[in-house]
Design a protein around this motif. Structure first.
Motif, PDB file in Angstrom:
ATOM      1  N   VAL A  12       0.846  -1.196   0.000  1.00  0.00           N
ATOM      2  CA  VAL A  12       0.000   0.000   0.000  1.00  0.00           C
ATOM      3  C   VAL A  12       0.878   1.241   0.000  1.00  0.00           C
ATOM      4  O   VAL A  12       1.843   1.339   0.762  1.00  0.00           O
ATOM      5  CB  VAL A  12      -0.919   0.003   1.234  1.00  0.00           C
ATOM      6  CG1 VAL A  12      -1.874   1.189   1.181  1.00  0.00           C
ATOM      7  CG2 VAL A  12      -1.690  -1.313   1.330  1.00  0.00           C
ATOM      8  N   GLN A  13       0.559   2.183  -0.880  1.00  0.00           N
ATOM      9  CA  GLN A  13       1.263   3.463  -0.933  1.00  0.00           C
ATOM     10  C   GLN A  13       0.237   4.591  -0.995  1.00  0.00           C
ATOM     11  O   GLN A  13      -0.954   4.356  -1.212  1.00  0.00           O
ATOM     12  CB  GLN A  13       2.172   3.554  -2.170  1.00  0.00           C
ATOM     13  CG  GLN A  13       3.227   2.465  -2.289  1.00  0.00           C
ATOM     14  CD  GLN A  13       2.766   1.286  -3.108  1.00  0.00           C
ATOM     15  OE1 GLN A  13       1.869   1.413  -3.932  1.00  0.00           O
ATOM     16  NE2 GLN A  13       3.382   0.141  -2.899  1.00  0.00           N
ATOM     17  N   PHE A  14       0.735   5.823  -0.818  1.00  0.00           N
ATOM     18  CA  PHE A  14      -0.131   6.974  -1.051  1.00  0.00           C
ATOM     19  C   PHE A  14       0.644   8.020  -1.841  1.00  0.00           C
ATOM     20  O   PHE A  14       1.879   8.014  -1.882  1.00  0.00           O
ATOM     21  CB  PHE A  14      -0.668   7.564   0.262  1.00  0.00           C
ATOM     22  CG  PHE A  14       0.333   8.368   1.054  1.00  0.00           C
ATOM     23  CD1 PHE A  14       0.507   9.729   0.816  1.00  0.00           C
ATOM     24  CD2 PHE A  14       1.095   7.765   2.047  1.00  0.00           C
ATOM     25  CE1 PHE A  14       1.422  10.476   1.553  1.00  0.00           C
ATOM     26  CE2 PHE A  14       2.006   8.505   2.787  1.00  0.00           C
ATOM     27  CZ  PHE A  14       2.172   9.864   2.538  1.00  0.00           C
ATOM     28  N   SER A  15      -0.092   8.914  -2.475  1.00  0.00           N
ATOM     29  CA  SER A  15       0.500  10.052  -3.176  1.00  0.00           C
ATOM     30  C   SER A  15      -0.358  11.270  -2.895  1.00  0.00           C
ATOM     31  O   SER A  15      -1.561  11.162  -2.655  1.00  0.00           O
ATOM     32  CB  SER A  15       0.578   9.785  -4.683  1.00  0.00           C
ATOM     33  OG  SER A  15      -0.726   9.678  -5.243  1.00  0.00           O
ATOM     34  N   ASP A  16       0.277  12.439  -2.908  1.00  0.00           N
ATOM     35  CA  ASP A  16      -0.434  13.687  -2.672  1.00  0.00           C
ATOM     36  C   ASP A  16      -0.505  14.505  -3.951  1.00  0.00           C
ATOM     37  O   ASP A  16       0.488  14.654  -4.675  1.00  0.00           O
ATOM     38  CB  ASP A  16       0.259  14.505  -1.584  1.00  0.00           C
ATOM     39  CG  ASP A  16       0.094  13.895  -0.198  1.00  0.00           C
ATOM     40  OD1 ASP A  16      -0.846  13.092  -0.022  1.00  0.00           O
ATOM     41  OD2 ASP A  16       0.893  14.216   0.696  1.00  0.00           O
ATOM     42  N   GLY A  18      -1.727  18.132  -4.477  1.00  0.00           N
ATOM     43  CA  GLY A  18      -2.247  19.293  -3.779  1.00  0.00           C
ATOM     44  C   GLY A  18      -2.778  18.864  -2.417  1.00  0.00           C
ATOM     45  O   GLY A  18      -2.113  18.161  -1.662  1.00  0.00           O
ATOM     46  N   ARG A  19      -3.998  19.259  -2.118  1.00  0.00           N
ATOM     47  CA  ARG A  19      -4.600  18.905  -0.826  1.00  0.00           C
ATOM     48  C   ARG A  19      -5.246  17.517  -0.839  1.00  0.00           C
ATOM     49  O   ARG A  19      -5.723  17.041   0.196  1.00  0.00           O
ATOM     50  CB  ARG A  19      -5.645  19.949  -0.425  1.00  0.00           C
ATOM     51  CG  ARG A  19      -6.779  20.087  -1.419  1.00  0.00           C
ATOM     52  CD  ARG A  19      -7.648  21.290  -1.108  1.00  0.00           C
ATOM     53  NE  ARG A  19      -8.619  21.005  -0.065  1.00  0.00           N
ATOM     54  CZ  ARG A  19      -9.510  21.907   0.369  1.00  0.00           C
ATOM     55  NH1 ARG A  19      -9.495  23.140  -0.110  1.00  0.00           N
ATOM     56  NH2 ARG A  19     -10.387  21.591   1.302  1.00  0.00           N
ATOM     57  N   ILE A  20      -5.267  16.846  -1.997  1.00  0.00           N
ATOM     58  CA  ILE A  20      -5.913  15.531  -2.118  1.00  0.00           C
ATOM     59  C   ILE A  20      -4.870  14.430  -1.983  1.00  0.00           C
ATOM     60  O   ILE A  20      -3.853  14.428  -2.685  1.00  0.00           O
ATOM     61  CB  ILE A  20      -6.653  15.397  -3.466  1.00  0.00           C
ATOM     62  CG1 ILE A  20      -7.665  16.530  -3.629  1.00  0.00           C
ATOM     63  CG2 ILE A  20      -7.343  14.046  -3.538  1.00  0.00           C
ATOM     64  CD1 ILE A  20      -8.717  16.624  -2.549  1.00  0.00           C
ATOM     65  N   ARG A  21      -5.120  13.494  -1.111  1.00  0.00           N
ATOM     66  CA  ARG A  21      -4.250  12.329  -0.909  1.00  0.00           C
ATOM     67  C   ARG A  21      -4.919  11.090  -1.505  1.00  0.00           C
ATOM     68  O   ARG A  21      -6.102  10.828  -1.267  1.00  0.00           O
ATOM     69  CB  ARG A  21      -3.984  12.118   0.578  1.00  0.00           C
ATOM     70  CG  ARG A  21      -3.204  10.849   0.905  1.00  0.00           C
ATOM     71  CD  ARG A  21      -2.645  10.901   2.316  1.00  0.00           C
ATOM     72  NE  ARG A  21      -1.575  11.911   2.387  1.00  0.00           N
ATOM     73  CZ  ARG A  21      -0.954  12.242   3.521  1.00  0.00           C
ATOM     74  NH1 ARG A  21      -1.304  11.667   4.670  1.00  0.00           N
ATOM     75  NH2 ARG A  21       0.010  13.144   3.505  1.00  0.00           N
ATOM     76  N   HIS A  22      -4.151  10.311  -2.285  1.00  0.00           N
ATOM     77  CA  HIS A  22      -4.669   9.123  -2.959  1.00  0.00           C
ATOM     78  C   HIS A  22      -4.046   7.852  -2.370  1.00  0.00           C
ATOM     79  O   HIS A  22      -2.868   7.839  -1.987  1.00  0.00           O
ATOM     80  CB  HIS A  22      -4.337   9.164  -4.450  1.00  0.00           C
ATOM     81  CG  HIS A  22      -4.845  10.373  -5.171  1.00  0.00           C
ATOM     82  ND1 HIS A  22      -6.181  10.708  -5.232  1.00  0.00           N
ATOM     83  CD2 HIS A  22      -4.176  11.343  -5.869  1.00  0.00           C
ATOM     84  CE1 HIS A  22      -6.323  11.820  -5.938  1.00  0.00           C
ATOM     85  NE2 HIS A  22      -5.127  12.219  -6.333  1.00  0.00           N
ATOM     86  N   LEU A  23      -4.826   6.805  -2.348  1.00  0.00           N
ATOM     87  CA  LEU A  23      -4.358   5.477  -1.932  1.00  0.00           C
ATOM     88  C   LEU A  23      -4.082   4.624  -3.169  1.00  0.00           C
ATOM     89  O   LEU A  23      -4.873   4.623  -4.117  1.00  0.00           O
ATOM     90  CB  LEU A  23      -5.420   4.789  -1.072  1.00  0.00           C
ATOM     91  CG  LEU A  23      -5.082   3.389  -0.555  1.00  0.00           C
ATOM     92  CD1 LEU A  23      -4.115   3.492   0.625  1.00  0.00           C
ATOM     93  CD2 LEU A  23      -6.342   2.645  -0.125  1.00  0.00           C
ATOM     94  N   HIS A  24      -2.952   3.907  -3.160  1.00  0.00           N
ATOM     95  CA  HIS A  24      -2.578   3.024  -4.270  1.00  0.00           C
ATOM     96  C   HIS A  24      -2.204   1.646  -3.718  1.00  0.00           C
ATOM     97  O   HIS A  24      -1.704   1.519  -2.595  1.00  0.00           O
ATOM     98  CB  HIS A  24      -1.371   3.581  -5.031  1.00  0.00           C
ATOM     99  CG  HIS A  24      -1.528   4.993  -5.481  1.00  0.00           C
ATOM    100  ND1 HIS A  24      -2.127   5.348  -6.665  1.00  0.00           N
ATOM    101  CD2 HIS A  24      -1.148   6.169  -4.895  1.00  0.00           C
ATOM    102  CE1 HIS A  24      -2.106   6.670  -6.802  1.00  0.00           C
ATOM    103  NE2 HIS A  24      -1.523   7.187  -5.732  1.00  0.00           N
ATOM    104  N   LEU A  25      -2.422   0.642  -4.547  1.00  0.00           N
ATOM    105  CA  LEU A  25      -2.021  -0.726  -4.212  1.00  0.00           C
ATOM    106  C   LEU A  25      -1.049  -1.232  -5.272  1.00  0.00           C
ATOM    107  O   LEU A  25      -1.461  -1.807  -6.279  1.00  0.00           O
ATOM    108  CB  LEU A  25      -3.242  -1.651  -4.128  1.00  0.00           C
ATOM    109  CG  LEU A  25      -4.302  -1.291  -3.083  1.00  0.00           C
ATOM    110  CD1 LEU A  25      -5.467  -2.272  -3.167  1.00  0.00           C
ATOM    111  CD2 LEU A  25      -3.703  -1.286  -1.681  1.00  0.00           C
ATOM    112  N   ASP A  26       0.233  -0.973  -5.067  1.00  0.00           N
ATOM    113  CA  ASP A  26       1.266  -1.463  -5.981  1.00  0.00           C
ATOM    114  C   ASP A  26       1.058  -1.035  -7.427  1.00  0.00           C
ATOM    115  O   ASP A  26       1.442  -1.745  -8.355  1.00  0.00           O
ATOM    116  CB  ASP A  26       1.340  -3.000  -5.935  1.00  0.00           C
ATOM    117  CG  ASP A  26       2.455  -3.488  -5.025  1.00  0.00           C
ATOM    118  OD1 ASP A  26       3.250  -2.649  -4.562  1.00  0.00           O
ATOM    119  OD2 ASP A  26       2.515  -4.704  -4.776  1.00  0.00           O
TER     120      ASP A  26
END
Length: 269
Positions: A12-16, A18-26
């Motif tokens: 599990v990773q995340f990226s930003d 701007g003010r929005i944070r996203h969740l990623h799975l590989d």
């Protein structure tokens, strides 16, 4: 005796942005998002539409209903149900990494009186009789790490989902993916729920199509009956306004956008 191989779960990773944070799975594919300045706000239009079952519940009764999410994602629906609706909520998630990420990066509250978290395979867990007939709002958003197709999409799965619902319960499903077939998915849902129980929104710009499947309900109060009847549908407008006032969700837009999946369910006259 050899033990069965345990499937590898994606990291599990995340990226930003701007003010929005996203969740990623590989992968680069977004599995959920959060506004860091307003963590409970539902960022994506399709996630807002997953709450459209509110049109068919008296607002004052919402805290007495029960929600269940299959797939935690970035915790958006779970946070909204618990923090905004004050609604008892159960979430079933397979990957413990997603749970840890949601707690550390996405402001997911700890389990408590309003929140039950079950780390389990959703397909197996919903076969537990303790859940049958207990869920008023079932929200299904189960995708592989590449967001290519629903992980669970069989007639047997949708029949098991229906078994979870109370008499007037509703399932909302996010259908999205490069390999997913909308027509095949809704045909399976129709076999489990009946064709006239299915209503949909048009796809969002990102390609997400939310489908609502109604279990039932007494007589004229059945949501499908209300949506097929023009007068009853107009009467839902007042409730849509109250939903917007209480919870800031675009309910009047929902009411205009809901349409039958199959033409036989369309309003007459």
């Amino acid at each position: 005796m050899k033990q069965a191989a345990i499937p590898r779960l994606p990291e599990v990773q995340f990226s930003d942005e701007g003010r929005i944070r996203h969740l990623h799975l590989d992968s680069i594919w977004i599995q959920g998002s959060m506004d860091q300045r307003d963590p409970v706000r539902l960022v994506h239009e399709y996630v807002q539409r997953m709450m459209a079952w509110l049109l068919f519940v008296e607002p004052d009764c919402v805290p007495q209903r029960r929600a269940m999410q299959l797939g935690l994602g970035a915790g958006s629906l779970t946070k909204f149900c618990v923090k905004m609706l004050r609604m008892p909520t159960t979430v079933i998630e397979l990957n413990p990494g997603v749970l840890h990420a949601c707690r550390g990066w996405f402001h997911l509250p700890e389990a408590g009186p309003l929140l039950e978290i079950v780390l389990a395979d959703a397909e197996q867990e919903i076969g537990n009789p303790k859940w049958w007939g207990m869920v008023d709002a079932l929200q299904v958003d189960l995708y592989d790490h590449e967001a290519a197709a629903p992980v669970l999409d069989s007639v047997a799965f949708y029949a098991a989902c229906r078994r979870l619902l109370t008499e007037a319960g509703c399932m909302t499903v996010n259908l999205f993916g490069r390999r997913a077939s909308f027509q095949h998915s809704v045909a399976r849902m129709a076999e489990a729920f009946g064709a006239q129980a299915l209503w949909r929104f048009k796809a969002t710009r990102e390609g997400n199509t939310v489908v609502m499947a109604f279990n039932g309900g007494p007589g004229d109060a059945h949501p499908g009956v209300m949506l097929r009847d023009r007068a009853a549908r107009l009467a839902l407008g007042a409730r849509a306004e109250e939903i917007e006032s209480r919870w800031g969700l675009p309910a009047r837009k929902w009411l205009k956008g809901l349409e039958p999946v199959f033409e036989a369910a369309a309003p007459k006259g």
